[in-house]
Structure formats: C-alpha cells, structure tokens
Scaffold this motif. Structure first.
Motif, short mmCIF file in Angstrom:
data_model
loop_
_atom_site.label_atom_id
_atom_site.label_comp_id
_atom_site.label_asym_id
_atom_site.label_seq_id
_atom_site.Cartn_x
_atom_site.Cartn_y
_atom_site.Cartn_z
N THR A 86 -3.38 20.80 -17.61
CA THR A 86 -2.82 21.83 -16.73
C THR A 86 -1.56 22.43 -17.33
N TYR A 87 -0.66 21.57 -17.79
CA TYR A 87 0.63 22.09 -18.27
C TYR A 87 0.58 22.58 -19.71
N ALA A 88 -0.48 22.27 -20.44
CA ALA A 88 -0.67 22.91 -21.74
C ALA A 88 -0.88 24.41 -21.56
N GLN A 89 -1.41 24.79 -20.40
CA GLN A 89 -1.60 26.22 -20.08
C GLN A 89 -0.36 26.83 -19.45
N HIS A 90 0.61 26.00 -19.10
CA HIS A 90 1.82 26.48 -18.43
C HIS A 90 3.04 25.81 -19.05
N ALA A 91 3.10 25.81 -20.38
CA ALA A 91 4.16 25.12 -21.09
C ALA A 91 5.57 25.58 -20.72
N PRO A 92 5.80 26.87 -20.38
CA PRO A 92 7.16 27.25 -19.99
C PRO A 92 7.70 26.50 -18.78
N LEU A 93 6.82 25.88 -18.01
CA LEU A 93 7.30 25.12 -16.84
C LEU A 93 7.78 23.72 -17.20
N ALA B 179 13.84 19.29 -12.29
CA ALA B 179 13.76 19.81 -10.93
C ALA B 179 13.64 18.69 -9.90
N PRO B 180 14.50 18.65 -8.90
CA PRO B 180 14.32 17.71 -7.79
C PRO B 180 13.00 18.01 -7.07
N ILE B 181 12.38 16.99 -6.52
CA ILE B 181 11.08 17.20 -5.88
C ILE B 181 11.21 17.48 -4.38
N ARG B 182 12.41 17.43 -3.85
CA ARG B 182 12.58 17.77 -2.43
C ARG B 182 12.14 19.22 -2.21
N GLY B 183 11.45 19.46 -1.12
CA GLY B 183 10.97 20.80 -0.84
C GLY B 183 9.70 21.16 -1.58
N ALA B 184 9.08 20.19 -2.26
CA ALA B 184 7.85 20.43 -3.01
C ALA B 184 6.76 19.49 -2.48
N HIS C 46 2.67 24.38 -6.79
CA HIS C 46 1.31 24.94 -6.66
C HIS C 46 0.38 24.33 -7.70
N LEU C 47 0.83 24.24 -8.94
CA LEU C 47 -0.01 23.71 -10.01
C LEU C 47 -0.30 22.22 -9.82
N ASN C 48 0.64 21.50 -9.23
CA ASN C 48 0.43 20.07 -9.08
C ASN C 48 -0.70 19.73 -8.11
N GLN C 49 -1.14 20.71 -7.34
CA GLN C 49 -2.33 20.49 -6.52
C GLN C 49 -3.58 20.32 -7.39
N ARG C 50 -3.54 20.84 -8.62
CA ARG C 50 -4.70 20.78 -9.50
C ARG C 50 -4.82 19.44 -10.23
N ALA D 8 1.47 33.06 -5.00
CA ALA D 8 0.17 33.60 -5.39
C ALA D 8 0.34 34.85 -6.25
N ALA D 9 1.27 35.71 -5.86
CA ALA D 9 1.52 36.92 -6.64
C ALA D 9 2.09 36.58 -8.01
#
Length: 219
Positions: A100-107, A114-119, A71-75, A24-25
C-alpha cells in the motif's frame, strides 16, 4: 425553504464539506496527478469551493495527509489476526502494508511522526494487530515494541520500492567498492526490492519467534 421551494438565505442545513469528502477528493487528485499536485489550492478547485472554505475544515496540508493516511490504513489486511497464528497474520499484514505505502511513499515521513489520535481506522488497525499478538502469547510489555519494529522495516521497504533501478550504481568508484559492485550485479529477479523485502521479512519473523520463545520459556 421558501413557499416556492427555493432555499432562503442563511447557513445551509448541513456543511458542504466533510473530512470524508475532502479526503476522497484528495485521493482523486493524487491518483490522477500524483502527490506533487496535491496543494490546498488544487484541492479547493477539485472540490469547487474557495480555499477559505476548505481551511474551515482542514487547517494545514499536514492534517490532510493524516486523513489520507487514515483512509489508506483501511486497506491494510489485518483480518488474519482473528483467525491465524500471529506470525502468519503478521506476514500478511506486513505485505499489505508495504504494498500500500509503496504506492504512497510521500506519506511515509508523515506516518513516522503523526500521532494516531483522531485517526479511527489507524487506531482500529493497531487494536487488531495488538489483540492478535496478545492471543499469540506475546506479553503486553512487548506488543507495542513488536509492532514498531515491524513498521520500521515495512516503511523502509516501501520507500525502497520506489528507488531508481540504478540506485546502487557506483559509477567510476568501482575500485573503492569491488565486492559491493559484484554483489549488486549478482542480484537476481526483475524486482530486487521485493526480494529484499521478503528476505528481511522472513528474517524478522524468525527473530520474533525466537524472541517470543525466549520470553515464554515454559510454553
């Protein structure tokens, strides 16, 4: 606690930080100052803790970016996979994914490797999409490939949405690309990246419909 109500020395009952609080921070910092400002030192200041305290919970910035991704994938809108035809749901998911990812392109580079384990939210998203495709008649052997094909297109489109308006200006090289230069000038609308995405999405979904028909000829 001591008799007068003050907390005694020793470890706190619960940790000051958590993955949710850190994420969140980080989102607050990104939305205020952009991804370029997201450093572990800046995040520690945002949380009002020491960098060493932060590193007790997240070992590297790459791990933090995966938390943000989850967190973003909840959207992302997967709701239609439970109620609509697979192709309708896929288009709705793809549009929400791209926006969503057009606003967060660095991701985007993080997502690609990224492996999805732990997400947990990411895993839940893929489960909803996979279940919707299965209900739509897709054979299990092609479900993951279909998801990856759509994601590859969507994430490329998200990056394209952030490209400068003059990305296709050829400058003094017009003589080398006269047809392309004319084609670029002929693009219509005030959001060519969106128009290209919609064209590509339509073509992709039409191709997937044809592919599903080919692998299930009896239906």
């Amino acid at each position: 606690m001591t008799a007068n109500g003050a907390r005694g020395r020793g470890r706190p009952v619960a940790p000051v930080l958590s993955a949710g609080k850190i994420t969140a921070a980080a989102m607050t910092l990104i939305e205020a100052r952009g991804y370029g400002a997201l450093t572990m030192a800046a995040l520690a200041r945002e949380l009002k803790v020491s960098p060493s305290a932060l590193y007790n919970h997240v070992t590297a910035k790459q791990d933090l970016l995966r938390w943000i991704q989850d967190h973003l994938n909840q959207r992302l809108d997967c709701s239609a996979f439970a109620t609509e035809a697979w192709d309708v749901a896929l288009e709705r998911w793809a549009r929400s994914y791209r926006d969503t990812y057009a606003q967060h392109a660095p991701l985007v580079p993080v997502i690609a490797v990224a492996p999805i384990r732990g997400a947990p939210h990411t895993v839940e998203m893929y489960e909803q999409v996979a279940a919707g495709l299965q209900r739509g008649g897709w054979p299990d052997a092609l479900i993951a490939e279909t998801i990856v094909a759509v994601e590859s297109f969507v994430l490329g489109s998200a990056m394209d949405a952030t490209s400068p308006v003059d990305v296709f200006e050829v400058g003094d090289l017009v003589a080398r690309a006269p047809v392309f230069t004319t084609a670029v000038k002929a693009r219509r609308g005030d959001d060519p990246a969106r128009a290209a995405f919609e064209l590509g999405l339509t073509a992709l979904v039409e191709g997937l419909r044809a592919r599903l028909k080919a692998v299930t000829p009896g239906e």
